[in-house]
Design a protein around this motif. Structure first.
Motif, PDB file in Angstrom:
ATOM      1  N   UNK A  21       0.930   3.939 -16.438  1.00 21.40           N
ATOM      2  CA  UNK A  21       0.059   4.888 -15.755  1.00 21.40           C
ATOM      3  C   UNK A  21      -0.800   4.154 -14.721  1.00 21.40           C
ATOM      4  N   UNK A  22      -1.280   4.859 -13.689  1.00 24.52           N
ATOM      5  CA  UNK A  22      -2.103   4.188 -12.658  1.00 24.52           C
ATOM      6  C   UNK A  22      -3.373   3.604 -13.250  1.00 24.52           C
ATOM      7  N   UNK A  23      -3.853   2.531 -12.632  1.00 21.71           N
ATOM      8  CA  UNK A  23      -5.100   1.917 -13.078  1.00 21.71           C
ATOM      9  C   UNK A  23      -6.259   2.878 -12.844  1.00 21.71           C
ATOM     10  N   UNK A  24      -7.143   2.968 -13.826  1.00 21.96           N
ATOM     11  CA  UNK A  24      -8.296   3.863 -13.703  1.00 21.96           C
ATOM     12  C   UNK A  24      -9.421   3.233 -12.906  1.00 21.96           C
ATOM     13  N   UNK A  25      -9.507   1.909 -12.907  1.00 26.05           N
ATOM     14  CA  UNK A  25     -10.568   1.216 -12.165  1.00 26.05           C
ATOM     15  C   UNK A  25     -10.189   1.181 -10.687  1.00 26.05           C
ATOM     16  N   UNK A  26     -10.840   2.032  -9.900  1.00 25.91           N
ATOM     17  CA  UNK A  26     -10.604   2.050  -8.456  1.00 25.91           C
ATOM     18  C   UNK A  26     -11.907   1.637  -7.786  1.00 25.91           C
ATOM     19  N   UNK A  27     -12.078   0.359  -7.478  1.00 27.33           N
ATOM     20  CA  UNK A  27     -13.349  -0.106  -6.919  1.00 27.33           C
ATOM     21  C   UNK A  27     -13.575   0.416  -5.501  1.00 27.33           C
ATOM     22  N   UNK A  28     -14.836   0.413  -5.101  1.00 26.84           N
ATOM     23  CA  UNK A  28     -15.192   0.862  -3.757  1.00 26.84           C
ATOM     24  C   UNK A  28     -14.952  -0.218  -2.705  1.00 26.84           C
TER      25      UNK A  28
ATOM     26  N   UNK B  65       0.979   1.619  -6.745  1.00 26.03           N
ATOM     27  CA  UNK B  65       2.263   1.955  -6.114  1.00 26.03           C
ATOM     28  C   UNK B  65       3.419   1.272  -6.840  1.00 26.03           C
ATOM     29  N   UNK B  66       3.221  -0.006  -7.212  1.00 26.31           N
ATOM     30  CA  UNK B  66       4.260  -0.719  -7.950  1.00 26.31           C
ATOM     31  C   UNK B  66       4.504  -0.079  -9.310  1.00 26.31           C
ATOM     32  N   UNK B  67       3.423   0.287 -10.016  1.00 22.55           N
ATOM     33  CA  UNK B  67       3.587   0.939 -11.314  1.00 22.55           C
ATOM     34  C   UNK B  67       4.314   2.267 -11.176  1.00 22.55           C
ATOM     35  N   UNK B  68       4.034   2.993 -10.098  1.00 19.81           N
ATOM     36  CA  UNK B  68       4.720   4.269  -9.887  1.00 19.81           C
ATOM     37  C   UNK B  68       6.218   4.059  -9.673  1.00 19.81           C
ATOM     38  N   UNK B  69       6.573   3.030  -8.903  1.00 22.64           N
ATOM     39  CA  UNK B  69       7.997   2.756  -8.667  1.00 22.64           C
ATOM     40  C   UNK B  69       8.687   2.314  -9.960  1.00 22.64           C
TER      41      UNK B  69
END
Length: 456
Positions: free
Chosen positions: A204-211, A224-228
């Motif tokens: 699943x996508x990383x939840x930590x999305x820093x500013x 994107x890599x995890x999605x692929x």
């Protein structure tokens, strides 16, 4: 040898930048001191010195004392104390004789013109000098400073004026630099912790999305890599599941045809060949069923886990597998201490129990006993299955959970998927599984699952 550290690299970069800035500052100060007139352009200094020389001409001792005080003041304000190699030197002449000179002043320096800054070389060393003449007498006052920039730099370096400030300031800057780097890298550490806590199948996508822009770009690339990878793994699972599902029908038809053909064949040799085909078909059917179970267990669903009466489920599956145990002359024994519940998916738990018990039956010798234990432990619900089979060597106990891996010394046929399915189901339920040697020298598989509560 220590591993490379990004914190250490940034700190070294900061210290290097500080050193470069210090070098640039010294270069600027040196250049300005040599380029601008500075003290050599101060007319009031020359007027004061010449006035003292004229007015105290008849009092040589007093004149010397006043000129010395002026010299010391000049060295204090514009030079470097008693260091004559980098300080301003004062030379006063009257009637062609030196009446006062700074300590170690270059007496050989003489200007060719009055009131003009000149570069003069004496004994291979460059000086900058300015001489003024008194309008009332023949008294002359000269101010001399070093004029060779490179020699000046070497001199101040040899005296510690360059290195010493760095050595003094750097230790006081190390702790603030380390703290600033650690604080700046906190968002990076947060992302790293989330990645480290991930399981191998959590795509699943990383939840930590820093500013922060730089780190956000990296997190976006990882997502994107995890999605692929997730898409590729999904296609792989779908292909295996579809292929296994499509194989069930022809395998079932082949089994029916072979069984029908066996009833019409009288020759013993031909019946033996048909029996071999039937056994191979049964193995293929079991492999297809296990592939379907594996794909279903690895497919994560958002449906919540529901309370399952685990004791009743274990009893139900042991009853369903008792004909297989009877056929192999193996006794199943259940030691259940009260009713226990788990929160889970019933279909996955059925796959877990069936694979553990079927493996124990397959590898147990005839007239042996399989002990199934179920009770509450400190960690949760504990399910154990012990047999008297050949067991698994300790060196192989980690690898046997890999798909399609089988112990090279194992003589029994199998697909290598049973324990892989068990591992997947246990992981999806937040539990753990461990292998050990049983009391009979065989294998004991212990599964720990989080305890649940009865529905309602």
């Amino acid at each position: 040898m220590t591993a490379p550290s990004l914190v250490r690299r940034i700190m070294l970069a900061q210290l290097l930048l500080l050193t470069l800035l210090w070098c640039a500052f010294l270069t600027y100060v040196l250049w300005e001191s040599l380029r601008s007139p500075g003290l050599l352009g101060g007319a009031k200094v020359f007027d004061t010195v010449l006035a003292v020389a004229d007015q105290l001409e008849d009092r040589p001792q007093a004149r010397y004392g006043v000129l010395r005080e002026i010299d010391l003041a000049l060295r204090e304000d514009y030079g470097a104390g008693d260091d004559s190699d980098i300080s301003t030197s004062l030379i006063v002449r009257s009637h062609g004789k030196v009446i006062y000179a700074s300590a170690e002043a270059p007496l050989g320096v003489r200007n060719t013109r009055y009131d003009t800054n000149e570069r003069i070389t004496v004994d291979g060393r460059v000086w900058r000098s300015r001489t003024a003449k008194s309008p009332r007498s023949d008294a002359e006052a000269s101010l001399v400073i070093p004029g060779d920039a490179w020699a000046f730099f070497i001199h101040i370096n040899s005296r510690g004026y360059y290195v010493l400030p760095l050595l003094i300031s750097l230790p006081f800057l190390l702790l603030p630099a380390w703290l600033s780097v650690r604080v700046a890298l906190r968002p990076w550490s947060k992302v790293a912790r989330e990645v480290a806590e991930r399981g191998p199948h959590d795509l699943t996508p990383l939840k930590s999305v820093p500013k922060h822009e730089e780190l956000r770009n990296m997190v976006d690339c990882i997502n994107d890599l995890l999605a692929r990878v997730r898409e590729s793994a999904g296609r792989e699972r779908a292909f295996i599941a579809d292929a296994a599902h499509e194989l069930r029908t022809p395998l079932a038809a082949m089994r029916i045809n072979v069984e029908a053909l066996q009833s019409h064949v009288a020759d013993a040799h031909q019946r033996e060949l048909l029996g071999g085909i039937l056994n191979s078909g049964n193995r293929a059917t079991r492999l297809v069923r296990q592939l379907l179970l594996l794909m279903r267990s690895e497919t994560r669903t958002e449906a919540p886990l529901r309370p399952v009466a685990f004791t009743a489920l274990v009893q139900e599956r042991l009853a369903a597998l008792s004909p297989l145990a009877t056929e192999r002359e193996v006794e199943l024994e259940l030691d259940a201490r009260g009713e226990v519940w788990v929160d889970g998916a019933r279909e996955g738990l059925v796959s877990l129990i069936d694979n553990l018990v079927e493996n124990a039956i397959k590898y147990s010798p005839a007239r042996s006993r399989i002990e199934v234990g179920l009770h509450m432990a400190e960690q949760g619900v504990q399910l154990s299955v012990s047999d008297a089979g050949p067991g698994i060597a300790p060196a192989m106990r980690e690898r046997v959970f890999d798909r399609f891996f089988r112990d090279p010394d194992q003589i029994q046929s199998g697909s290598g998927l049973g324990l892989a399915i068990v591992k997947t189901v246990v992981r999806e339920h937040g539990g753990s599984v461990a292998l050990d040697t049983s009391a009979e020298g065989g294998l004991t598989v212990t599964v720990i699952l989080p305890a649940g509560k009865p529905a309602g």
